[in-house]
Design an enzyme around this catalytic site. Structure first.
Site, PDB file in Angstrom:
ATOM      1  N   HIS A  19       0.835  -1.209   0.000  1.00  0.00           N
ATOM      2  CA  HIS A  19       0.000   0.000   0.000  1.00  0.00           C
ATOM      3  C   HIS A  19       0.864   1.250   0.000  1.00  0.00           C
ATOM      4  O   HIS A  19       0.626   2.180  -0.775  1.00  0.00           O
ATOM      5  CB  HIS A  19      -0.909   0.008   1.241  1.00  0.00           C
ATOM      6  CG  HIS A  19      -2.184  -0.742   1.019  1.00  0.00           C
ATOM      7  ND1 HIS A  19      -3.402  -0.140   0.934  1.00  0.00           N
ATOM      8  CD2 HIS A  19      -2.403  -2.063   0.829  1.00  0.00           C
ATOM      9  CE1 HIS A  19      -4.342  -1.052   0.708  1.00  0.00           C
ATOM     10  NE2 HIS A  19      -3.748  -2.239   0.652  1.00  0.00           N
ATOM     11  N   ASP A 118      -4.114   7.042   1.937  1.00  0.00           N
ATOM     12  CA  ASP A 118      -4.635   5.744   1.500  1.00  0.00           C
ATOM     13  C   ASP A 118      -6.151   5.818   1.691  1.00  0.00           C
ATOM     14  O   ASP A 118      -6.622   6.338   2.720  1.00  0.00           O
ATOM     15  CB  ASP A 118      -4.037   4.631   2.381  1.00  0.00           C
ATOM     16  CG  ASP A 118      -4.293   3.256   1.791  1.00  0.00           C
ATOM     17  OD1 ASP A 118      -5.469   2.880   1.646  1.00  0.00           O
ATOM     18  OD2 ASP A 118      -3.318   2.554   1.469  1.00  0.00           O
ATOM     19  N   THR A 140      -5.567   1.540  -3.831  1.00  0.00           N
ATOM     20  CA  THR A 140      -4.426   0.830  -4.417  1.00  0.00           C
ATOM     21  C   THR A 140      -4.827  -0.466  -5.125  1.00  0.00           C
ATOM     22  O   THR A 140      -3.964  -1.209  -5.578  1.00  0.00           O
ATOM     23  CB  THR A 140      -3.374   0.491  -3.330  1.00  0.00           C
ATOM     24  OG1 THR A 140      -4.016  -0.313  -2.337  1.00  0.00           O
ATOM     25  CG2 THR A 140      -2.785   1.726  -2.692  1.00  0.00           C
ATOM     26  N   GLN A 332      10.249  -8.320  -9.719  1.00  0.00           N
ATOM     27  CA  GLN A 332       9.056  -8.905 -10.363  1.00  0.00           C
ATOM     28  C   GLN A 332       8.611  -8.189 -11.638  1.00  0.00           C
ATOM     29  O   GLN A 332       8.227  -8.822 -12.614  1.00  0.00           O
ATOM     30  CB  GLN A 332       7.905  -8.941  -9.348  1.00  0.00           C
ATOM     31  CG  GLN A 332       6.646  -9.561  -9.928  1.00  0.00           C
ATOM     32  CD  GLN A 332       5.620  -9.887  -8.873  1.00  0.00           C
ATOM     33  OE1 GLN A 332       5.892 -10.626  -7.939  1.00  0.00           O
ATOM     34  NE2 GLN A 332       4.429  -9.343  -9.005  1.00  0.00           N
ATOM     35  N   HIS A 347      -1.130 -14.923  -6.046  1.00  0.00           N
ATOM     36  CA  HIS A 347      -2.226 -14.822  -5.073  1.00  0.00           C
ATOM     37  C   HIS A 347      -3.279 -13.809  -5.535  1.00  0.00           C
ATOM     38  O   HIS A 347      -4.244 -13.565  -4.827  1.00  0.00           O
ATOM     39  CB  HIS A 347      -1.666 -14.402  -3.717  1.00  0.00           C
ATOM     40  CG  HIS A 347      -1.114 -13.002  -3.708  1.00  0.00           C
ATOM     41  ND1 HIS A 347      -0.229 -12.538  -4.664  1.00  0.00           N
ATOM     42  CD2 HIS A 347      -1.328 -11.950  -2.880  1.00  0.00           C
ATOM     43  CE1 HIS A 347       0.074 -11.277  -4.406  1.00  0.00           C
ATOM     44  NE2 HIS A 347      -0.578 -10.896  -3.334  1.00  0.00           N
ATOM     45  N   TRP A 350      -3.457  -6.943  -6.319  1.00  0.00           N
ATOM     46  CA  TRP A 350      -3.701  -6.040  -7.439  1.00  0.00           C
ATOM     47  C   TRP A 350      -2.409  -5.613  -8.162  1.00  0.00           C
ATOM     48  O   TRP A 350      -2.368  -5.511  -9.389  1.00  0.00           O
ATOM     49  CB  TRP A 350      -4.483  -4.798  -6.993  1.00  0.00           C
ATOM     50  CG  TRP A 350      -4.774  -3.897  -8.151  1.00  0.00           C
ATOM     51  CD1 TRP A 350      -4.340  -2.625  -8.326  1.00  0.00           C
ATOM     52  CD2 TRP A 350      -5.533  -4.230  -9.327  1.00  0.00           C
ATOM     53  NE1 TRP A 350      -4.791  -2.136  -9.525  1.00  0.00           N
ATOM     54  CE2 TRP A 350      -5.522  -3.112 -10.160  1.00  0.00           C
ATOM     55  CE3 TRP A 350      -6.219  -5.377  -9.753  1.00  0.00           C
ATOM     56  CZ2 TRP A 350      -6.167  -3.080 -11.395  1.00  0.00           C
ATOM     57  CZ3 TRP A 350      -6.859  -5.354 -10.986  1.00  0.00           C
ATOM     58  CH2 TRP A 350      -6.827  -4.211 -11.789  1.00  0.00           C
ATOM     59  N   GLU A 355       1.020  -5.881 -12.957  1.00  0.00           N
ATOM     60  CA  GLU A 355       2.341  -6.151 -13.530  1.00  0.00           C
ATOM     61  C   GLU A 355       2.272  -7.299 -14.542  1.00  0.00           C
ATOM     62  O   GLU A 355       2.995  -7.306 -15.546  1.00  0.00           O
ATOM     63  CB  GLU A 355       3.340  -6.441 -12.390  1.00  0.00           C
ATOM     64  CG  GLU A 355       3.613  -5.181 -11.568  1.00  0.00           C
ATOM     65  CD  GLU A 355       4.168  -5.438 -10.167  1.00  0.00           C
ATOM     66  OE1 GLU A 355       4.622  -6.567  -9.898  1.00  0.00           O
ATOM     67  OE2 GLU A 355       4.143  -4.498  -9.341  1.00  0.00           O
ATOM     68  N   GLN A 372      -8.567 -10.355  -3.199  1.00  0.00           N
ATOM     69  CA  GLN A 372      -7.949 -11.338  -4.106  1.00  0.00           C
ATOM     70  C   GLN A 372      -8.960 -12.263  -4.807  1.00  0.00           C
ATOM     71  O   GLN A 372      -8.833 -12.467  -6.028  1.00  0.00           O
ATOM     72  CB  GLN A 372      -6.875 -12.132  -3.351  1.00  0.00           C
ATOM     73  CG  GLN A 372      -5.734 -11.237  -2.871  1.00  0.00           C
ATOM     74  CD  GLN A 372      -4.933 -11.815  -1.730  1.00  0.00           C
ATOM     75  OE1 GLN A 372      -5.005 -13.008  -1.453  1.00  0.00           O
ATOM     76  NE2 GLN A 372      -4.159 -10.980  -1.044  1.00  0.00           N
TER      77      GLN A 372
HETATM   78  C1  U2F Z   1      -1.774  -6.503  -0.770  1.00  0.00           C
HETATM   79  O1  U2F Z   1      -1.068  -7.312  -1.712  1.00  0.00           O
HETATM   80  P1  U2F Z   1       0.439  -7.835  -1.679  1.00  0.00           P
HETATM   81  O2  U2F Z   1       1.338  -6.782  -1.202  1.00  0.00           O
HETATM   82  O3  U2F Z   1       0.562  -9.144  -0.987  1.00  0.00           O
HETATM   83  O4  U2F Z   1       0.665  -8.178  -3.257  1.00  0.00           O
HETATM   84  P2  U2F Z   1       0.663  -7.300  -4.556  1.00  0.00           P
HETATM   85  O5  U2F Z   1      -0.398  -6.260  -4.579  1.00  0.00           O
HETATM   86  O6  U2F Z   1       0.628  -8.259  -5.665  1.00  0.00           O
HETATM   87  O7  U2F Z   1       2.049  -6.564  -4.532  1.00  0.00           O
HETATM   88  C2  U2F Z   1       3.255  -7.245  -4.381  1.00  0.00           C
HETATM   89  C3  U2F Z   1       4.331  -6.289  -4.874  1.00  0.00           C
HETATM   90  O8  U2F Z   1       5.602  -6.749  -4.427  1.00  0.00           O
HETATM   91  C4  U2F Z   1       6.486  -6.843  -5.530  1.00  0.00           C
HETATM   92  C5  U2F Z   1       5.578  -7.030  -6.744  1.00  0.00           C
HETATM   93  C6  U2F Z   1       4.362  -6.195  -6.387  1.00  0.00           C
HETATM   94  O9  U2F Z   1       4.566  -4.839  -6.781  1.00  0.00           O
HETATM   95  O10 U2F Z   1       6.241  -6.608  -7.916  1.00  0.00           O
HETATM   96  N1  U2F Z   1       7.395  -7.991  -5.378  1.00  0.00           N
HETATM   97  C7  U2F Z   1       8.610  -7.947  -5.971  1.00  0.00           C
HETATM   98  O11 U2F Z   1       8.978  -6.961  -6.619  1.00  0.00           O
HETATM   99  N2  U2F Z   1       9.442  -9.027  -5.825  1.00  0.00           N
HETATM  100  C8  U2F Z   1       9.099 -10.118  -5.142  1.00  0.00           C
HETATM  101  O12 U2F Z   1       9.906 -11.047  -5.088  1.00  0.00           O
HETATM  102  C9  U2F Z   1       7.835 -10.167  -4.531  1.00  0.00           C
HETATM  103  C10 U2F Z   1       6.982  -9.091  -4.679  1.00  0.00           C
HETATM  104  C11 U2F Z   1      -3.071  -7.244  -0.517  1.00  0.00           C
HETATM  105  F1  U2F Z   1      -2.790  -8.454   0.086  1.00  0.00           F
HETATM  106  C12 U2F Z   1      -3.815  -7.442  -1.821  1.00  0.00           C
HETATM  107  O13 U2F Z   1      -4.997  -8.131  -1.568  1.00  0.00           O
HETATM  108  C13 U2F Z   1      -4.079  -6.090  -2.496  1.00  0.00           C
HETATM  109  O14 U2F Z   1      -4.637  -6.292  -3.773  1.00  0.00           O
HETATM  110  C14 U2F Z   1      -2.766  -5.305  -2.629  1.00  0.00           C
HETATM  111  C15 U2F Z   1      -2.964  -3.904  -3.176  1.00  0.00           C
HETATM  112  O15 U2F Z   1      -3.834  -3.176  -2.371  1.00  0.00           O
HETATM  113  O16 U2F Z   1      -2.074  -5.221  -1.374  1.00  0.00           O
END
Ligand code: U2F
Length: 445
Positions: A19, A118, A140, A332, A347, A350, A355, A372
């Protein structure tokens, strides 16, 4: 476009999941466009350290990180519950931020001229009104998921009660006829409606119509019906993303050598696996997933964040040392843009979906919580750019079937075509005359 306005924007970040990073990315863009504005970025020390080290924003000295209280009382012993630190943080709000604002004003010597938060922080509406300044909120995640929180009352009154409503669809909401009740985040119409997180999202939906603007890490063309409906309910909706394309990081690090490893593989030949910044699947699911990759002989790059669980895969990794690579962190964005990646096992967070769209890579989704499952539904049934794992959990057979579908079946070819079209639209949105670029310029008038 550069703006000469002066002022002090105080930014309130949510320090969990991904976030704070997109919020800081947005602040970086704003500060580049308006170098005379000062930004005070209020966030916990831990999250500030992480985002300011990862996101290389253009240095102009106008963005100052301020650490706020994380809500953890001194001497607190954690029970191990995954949401404990989030709930402690929520309990300490909004005082944490009120104190942070006072400190930022004192330190900068400038009164606040705009509050950027946020979207979760519904109380920002009152804080901004007290200060007589605009409140701009950043959502986000996907437009569809914010819409769910705008319609919570209608959803609760229309759908049958907790537990009985899983298969009902949201056909009474514009653009949501394919969404099922079971796709909704916990606390909307099932689960604990009174949990602190559920209450925060409910309050957010009620308060957002008071916001001067809602910015989103998204683009108009991704879902016209939902976005037009949101526009009819909110004062201003600003789709200024996807951020990964609109403002890609200035540099990236690849300490584990992911990109050179990918370079050794053929086009669309391998799977990239990552479950975001919070989750790790259960040991059973990890084993099932590993067995499926091995049985199908699919080369894989796996970003595996939880070092305490990686030994579960020791034997699998020994057997598959020539097939795959496991790393604690990958770049990533760059990985998903690499031609060798044929599927993203995710998972359905967003940022990961955005990406994957930017990379044109179809997905196998295993959603866990929050937005998700909804995102997984959009991927499979609306955009048709991926598939959810059968039964919602990784099993060896289900995962093998999903891999077959994406790599070998006609459906996989269609997914690749569909995501290619969405990728093109996303790129057009951030191009010079694109919808996200135009709306960003409009804001400065
Ligand atoms: C929460 O989601 P997360 O933070 O669990 O997951 P993402 O929204 O997919 O974001 C993960 C980010 O971490 C980066 C990747 C994403 O930008 O490129 N990353 C990376 O660069 N290298 C790695 O090895 C691992 C990850 C929440 F749980 C979700 O439900 C929401 O949708 C989201 C947005 O609000 O936030």
């Amino acid at each position: 476009m550069q703006v000469t306005k002066q002022g002090h924007v105080v930014v309130l970040a949510f320090p969990f999941g991904t976030h704070a990073a997109p919020l800081l990315t947005l602040v970086g863009r704003l500060s580049a466009a308006a170098p005379n504005l000062k930004f005070s970025f209020l966030n916990t020390a831990k999250s500030n350290e992480k985002v300011f080290s990862k996101i290389k924003i253009a240095e102009n000295g106008n963005i100052k990180a301020h650490n706020v209280y994380d809500g953890v009382p001194e001497g607190h012993v954690f029970s191990g519950h995954p949401l404990e630190s989030v709930e402690l943080f929520l309990k300490a709000m909004p005082e944490t931020f009120k104190n942070g604002v006072k400190e930022a004003v004192k330190e900068s010597g400038m009164k606040v001229t705009c509050l950027l938060s946020d979207a979760f922080f519904w109380f920002s509406g009152d804080m901004a009104a007290e200060m007589g300044v605009p409140w701009v909120a950043l959502w986000t995640a996907a437009p569809c998921s914010i819409s769910v929180h705008m319609y919570t009352d209608l959803i609760r009154s229309t759908l049958k009660g907790n537990g009985e409503n899983a298969g009902q669809t949201l056909k009474f909401i514009p653009g949501m006829s394919a969404i099922h009740a079971k796709d909704l985040p916990d606390g909307v119409c099932h689960g604990n409606l009174e949990a602190p997180f559920s209450c925060m999202l409910d309050n957010m939906g009620r308060m957002l119509p008071r916001a001067t603007a809602l910015a989103m890490n998204s683009f108009e063309e991704i879902d016209h019906t939902i976005i037009d409906d949101l526009k009819s309910k909110l004062k201003m909706v600003l789709n200024v993303g996807p951020f990964n394309l609109a403002s890609p990081p200035l540099s990236f690090s690849d300490e584990s050598g992911c990109i050179p490893w990918l370079d050794k593989h053929g086009a669309s030949s391998l799977a990239y696996l990552c479950f975001g910044s919070i989750l790790t699947p259960s040991p059973n699911e990890l084993m099932a997933l590993a067995e499926a990759l091995e049985a199908q002989k699919v080369p894989f790059l796996w970003s595996f964040r939880d070092s305490s669980k990686v030994q579960l895969l020791d034997k699998f990794l020994e057997r598959t040392s020539t097939l795959g690579k496991i790393v604690p962190w990958s770049p990533q964005l760059q990985v998903l843009e690499h031609a060798s990646v044929g599927v993203f096992i995710t998972h359905a967070g967003w940022n990961s979906i955005s990406e994957s769209i930017a990379g044109g890579v179809p997905m196998i989704c295993r959603p866990f919580f929050a937005d998700q499952p909804l995102n997984g539904r959009l991927v499979e049934d609306i955009w048709k750019i991926g598939v959810n794992v059968e039964g919602g959990v990784f099993t060896k057979c289900g995962t093998m079937r999903a891999l077959d579908l994406v790599f070998k079946a006609e459906q996989g070819k269609m997914m690749r075509e569909n995501i290619g079209i969405l990728k093109k639209k996303a790129k057009e949105a951030v191009a010079t005359d694109g919808s996200s670029t135009k709306i960003s310029k409009l804001c400065w008038r």
